[in-house]
Design an enzyme around this catalytic site. Structure first.
Site, PDB file in Angstrom:
ATOM      1  N   GLY A   9      52.109  39.869  44.988  1.00  0.00           N
ATOM      2  CA  GLY A   9      51.825  41.082  44.214  1.00  0.00           C
ATOM      3  C   GLY A   9      52.056  42.335  45.038  1.00  0.00           C
ATOM      4  CG  ASN A  10      51.068  46.110  43.301  1.00  0.00           C
ATOM      5  OD1 ASN A  10      52.247  46.006  42.951  1.00  0.00           O
ATOM      6  ND2 ASN A  10      50.128  46.530  42.477  1.00  0.00           N
ATOM      7  CB  VAL A  11      48.482  43.865  49.001  1.00  0.00           C
ATOM      8  CG1 VAL A  11      48.223  43.778  50.503  1.00  0.00           C
ATOM      9  CG2 VAL A  11      47.609  44.951  48.376  1.00  0.00           C
ATOM     10  NE  ARG A  88      37.184  46.885  48.813  1.00  0.00           N
ATOM     11  CZ  ARG A  88      37.027  48.152  49.170  1.00  0.00           C
ATOM     12  NH1 ARG A  88      35.842  48.698  49.214  1.00  0.00           N
ATOM     13  NH2 ARG A  88      38.067  48.889  49.494  1.00  0.00           N
ATOM     14  CB  VAL A 118      44.534  40.679  52.344  1.00  0.00           C
ATOM     15  CG1 VAL A 118      44.644  42.112  51.825  1.00  0.00           C
ATOM     16  CG2 VAL A 118      45.331  40.527  53.630  1.00  0.00           C
ATOM     17  CG  HIS A 175      37.333  46.279  53.373  1.00  0.00           C
ATOM     18  ND1 HIS A 175      37.958  47.454  53.727  1.00  0.00           N
ATOM     19  CD2 HIS A 175      38.032  45.798  52.315  1.00  0.00           C
ATOM     20  CE1 HIS A 175      38.982  47.666  52.922  1.00  0.00           C
ATOM     21  NE2 HIS A 175      39.039  46.673  52.051  1.00  0.00           N
TER      22      HIS A 175
HETATM   23  P1  NAI Z   1      48.252  41.893  42.698  1.00  0.00           P
HETATM   24  O1  NAI Z   1      47.637  41.507  41.401  1.00  0.00           O
HETATM   25  O2  NAI Z   1      49.367  42.863  42.693  1.00  0.00           O
HETATM   26  O3  NAI Z   1      48.740  40.568  43.453  1.00  0.00           O
HETATM   27  C1  NAI Z   1      47.978  39.415  43.515  1.00  0.00           C
HETATM   28  C2  NAI Z   1      48.930  38.260  43.336  1.00  0.00           C
HETATM   29  O4  NAI Z   1      48.230  37.043  43.600  1.00  0.00           O
HETATM   30  C3  NAI Z   1      49.489  38.153  41.908  1.00  0.00           C
HETATM   31  O5  NAI Z   1      50.907  38.209  41.934  1.00  0.00           O
HETATM   32  C4  NAI Z   1      48.975  36.808  41.413  1.00  0.00           C
HETATM   33  O6  NAI Z   1      49.865  36.139  40.547  1.00  0.00           O
HETATM   34  C5  NAI Z   1      48.786  36.073  42.730  1.00  0.00           C
HETATM   35  N1  NAI Z   1      47.887  34.935  42.646  1.00  0.00           N
HETATM   36  C6  NAI Z   1      46.720  34.821  41.961  1.00  0.00           C
HETATM   37  N2  NAI Z   1      46.212  33.588  42.133  1.00  0.00           N
HETATM   38  C7  NAI Z   1      47.052  32.924  42.955  1.00  0.00           C
HETATM   39  C8  NAI Z   1      47.062  31.618  43.503  1.00  0.00           C
HETATM   40  N3  NAI Z   1      46.089  30.743  43.248  1.00  0.00           N
HETATM   41  N4  NAI Z   1      48.106  31.261  44.286  1.00  0.00           N
HETATM   42  C9  NAI Z   1      49.099  32.132  44.560  1.00  0.00           C
HETATM   43  N5  NAI Z   1      49.151  33.385  44.060  1.00  0.00           N
HETATM   44  C10 NAI Z   1      48.137  33.764  43.268  1.00  0.00           C
HETATM   45  O7  NAI Z   1      47.048  42.406  43.635  1.00  0.00           O
HETATM   46  P2  NAI Z   1      47.167  43.273  44.976  1.00  0.00           P
HETATM   47  O8  NAI Z   1      47.053  44.695  44.666  1.00  0.00           O
HETATM   48  O9  NAI Z   1      48.320  42.777  45.751  1.00  0.00           O
HETATM   49  O10 NAI Z   1      45.793  42.848  45.716  1.00  0.00           O
HETATM   50  C11 NAI Z   1      45.610  41.524  46.180  1.00  0.00           C
HETATM   51  C12 NAI Z   1      44.198  41.335  46.733  1.00  0.00           C
HETATM   52  O11 NAI Z   1      44.040  42.117  47.901  1.00  0.00           O
HETATM   53  C13 NAI Z   1      43.079  41.762  45.793  1.00  0.00           C
HETATM   54  O12 NAI Z   1      41.977  40.892  45.915  1.00  0.00           O
HETATM   55  C14 NAI Z   1      42.713  43.134  46.304  1.00  0.00           C
HETATM   56  O13 NAI Z   1      41.423  43.533  45.937  1.00  0.00           O
HETATM   57  C15 NAI Z   1      42.858  42.916  47.786  1.00  0.00           C
HETATM   58  N6  NAI Z   1      43.045  44.104  48.603  1.00  0.00           N
HETATM   59  C16 NAI Z   1      42.436  44.095  49.825  1.00  0.00           C
HETATM   60  C17 NAI Z   1      42.593  45.141  50.696  1.00  0.00           C
HETATM   61  C18 NAI Z   1      41.944  45.081  52.052  1.00  0.00           C
HETATM   62  O14 NAI Z   1      41.953  46.079  52.782  1.00  0.00           O
HETATM   63  N7  NAI Z   1      41.376  43.959  52.454  1.00  0.00           N
HETATM   64  C19 NAI Z   1      43.366  46.332  50.324  1.00  0.00           C
HETATM   65  C20 NAI Z   1      44.009  46.229  49.029  1.00  0.00           C
HETATM   66  C21 NAI Z   1      43.843  45.141  48.214  1.00  0.00           C
END
Ligand code: NAI
Length: 308
Positions: A9-11, A88, A118, A175
């Site tokens: 996804g995005n991150v 969160r 993450v 966090h």
């Molecule tokens: P996103 O929705 O763009 O990407 C998440 C991806 O995970 C999706 O493409 C989805 O299909 C995939 N996914 C879901 N279940 C899965 C599985 N069982 N196996 C493989 N892929 C699977 O979300 P984004 O924005 O990329 O965020 C991802 C996570 O990171 C979220 O939990 C978000 O809250 C967290 N995050 C943490 C940060 C940090 O500083 N620790 C900063 C920004 C986001």
């Protein structure tokens, strides 16, 4: 050097992009559950190879973990992101199930990998990963402090009206909007304490802006941010793969450090080829110690939700 990123996804995709164009790894595998999604993201990034000029080989797979075999580092970004108004903490139930099964799958094929967590709520997901896998603490690293610190330095640089790269600062603790601790006392502009340039009220505003930094972006974007999060993960992965030994605040298991036991929280760590190579013991003053203890209590409450 091979990196697997679960969640394209995005991150995850932004992280893959930064790792590629900065040449941090020779191979990146993206994994996602959405059919064709990881393959598409990998192909899109690979088609930048001749314009941003890199040699990293990217591929994607819809859940075939055999393609991730032999990874040195595995990044877990799979989960659902925080929606506007969602804390969160509310993400916990959904993301716990995802993170646990992903950790099992990746370790089957990459038993020696270092895992970077993450997915939010990140401190709790890091703790869950550590407990569920039984890995030694140096191999499970939560990414949050690198991002929060880069936001802290951004807001400091704005207040100082100086380039962000001349500003030093660190965010420790949980966090979360209310649990992170921007250490304004230790922040500096080229080694000179920022209190020489900013009033206490200005410093308080920088700290407050940092703490809601993620939520501000979620409000503006309609979903959580990805450029700085993805780049922060890549920065951490670089320090591991290329043994940079950078000091980065990371969520790691505390066993007495900072007065805490059996909890993963953000503290400054030396990050190198063995993952967490050292937890740096920064002397906190009484007010900071109290904030850290309060932050730990909140993280602990969230960990308790995990068990129920
Ligand atoms: P996103 O929705 O763009 O990407 C998440 C991806 O995970 C999706 O493409 C989805 O299909 C995939 N996914 C879901 N279940 C899965 C599985 N069982 N196996 C493989 N892929 C699977 O979300 P984004 O924005 O990329 O965020 C991802 C996570 O990171 C979220 O939990 C978000 O809250 C967290 N995050 C943490 C940060 C940090 O500083 N620790 C900063 C920004 C986001």
């Amino acid at each position: 050097m091979k990196v697997t990123i679960v969640g394209a996804g995005n991150v995850g995709a932004t992280c893959a992009d930064v790792i590629s164009y900065r040449g941090i790894a020779s191979e990146v595998v993206l994994v996602d559950i959405k059919e064709g999604f990881a393959e598409g993201k990998a192909m899109d990034i690979m088609q930048c190879a001749t314009t941003t000029v890199f040699n990293t080989q990217l591929s994607g797979t819809t859940g075939d973990y055999s393609k991730t075999a032999g990874s040195d580092v595995v990044v877990i970004t799979s989960g659902i992101p925080r929606k506007p108004g969602m804390t969160r903490e509310e993400l916990i139930g959904i993301n716990a199930g995802i993170v646990k099964s992903v950790a099992d799958n990746v370790l089957t094929h990459s038993p020696n990998a270092i895992i970077v967590v993450v997915s939010n709520p990140m401190d709790t997901m890091t703790y869950l990963t550590l407990k569920a896998t039984g890995l030694p603490k140096n191999r499970v690293i939560g990414m949050g402090g690198a991002l929060d610190s880069s936001r802290f330095k951004y807001f400091l640089s704005k207040a100082l009206d100086k380039p962000a790269n001349d500003v030093q600062g660190m965010v420790i603790g949980g966090h979360g909007d209310t649990t992170m601790i921007p250490l304004t006392r230790l922040a500096s502009y080229n080694g000179v304490p920022v209190s020489n340039f900013l009033s206490q009220a200005e410093l308080d505003k920088v700290a407050a802006d940092t703490m809601v930094g993620g939520a501000t972006l979620t409000g503006l974007l309609g979903t959580s941010a990805w450029y700085a999060p993805g780049a922060s993960v890549a920065y951490l992965v670089d320090s591991i793969l290329n043994d940079q030994k950078r000091m980065i605040p990371c969520s790691v298991l505390l066993e007495g450090e900072y007065g805490q036991e059996d909890i993963c929280m953000g503290v400054p760590c030396i990050i190198g080829k063995n993952g967490v190579e050292k937890i740096v013991d920064v002397q906190l003053n009484d007010a900071e110690k109290a904030l850290f203890a309060k932050s730990a209590e909140a993280v602990r409450n969230m960990n308790a939700d995990l068990k129920s």
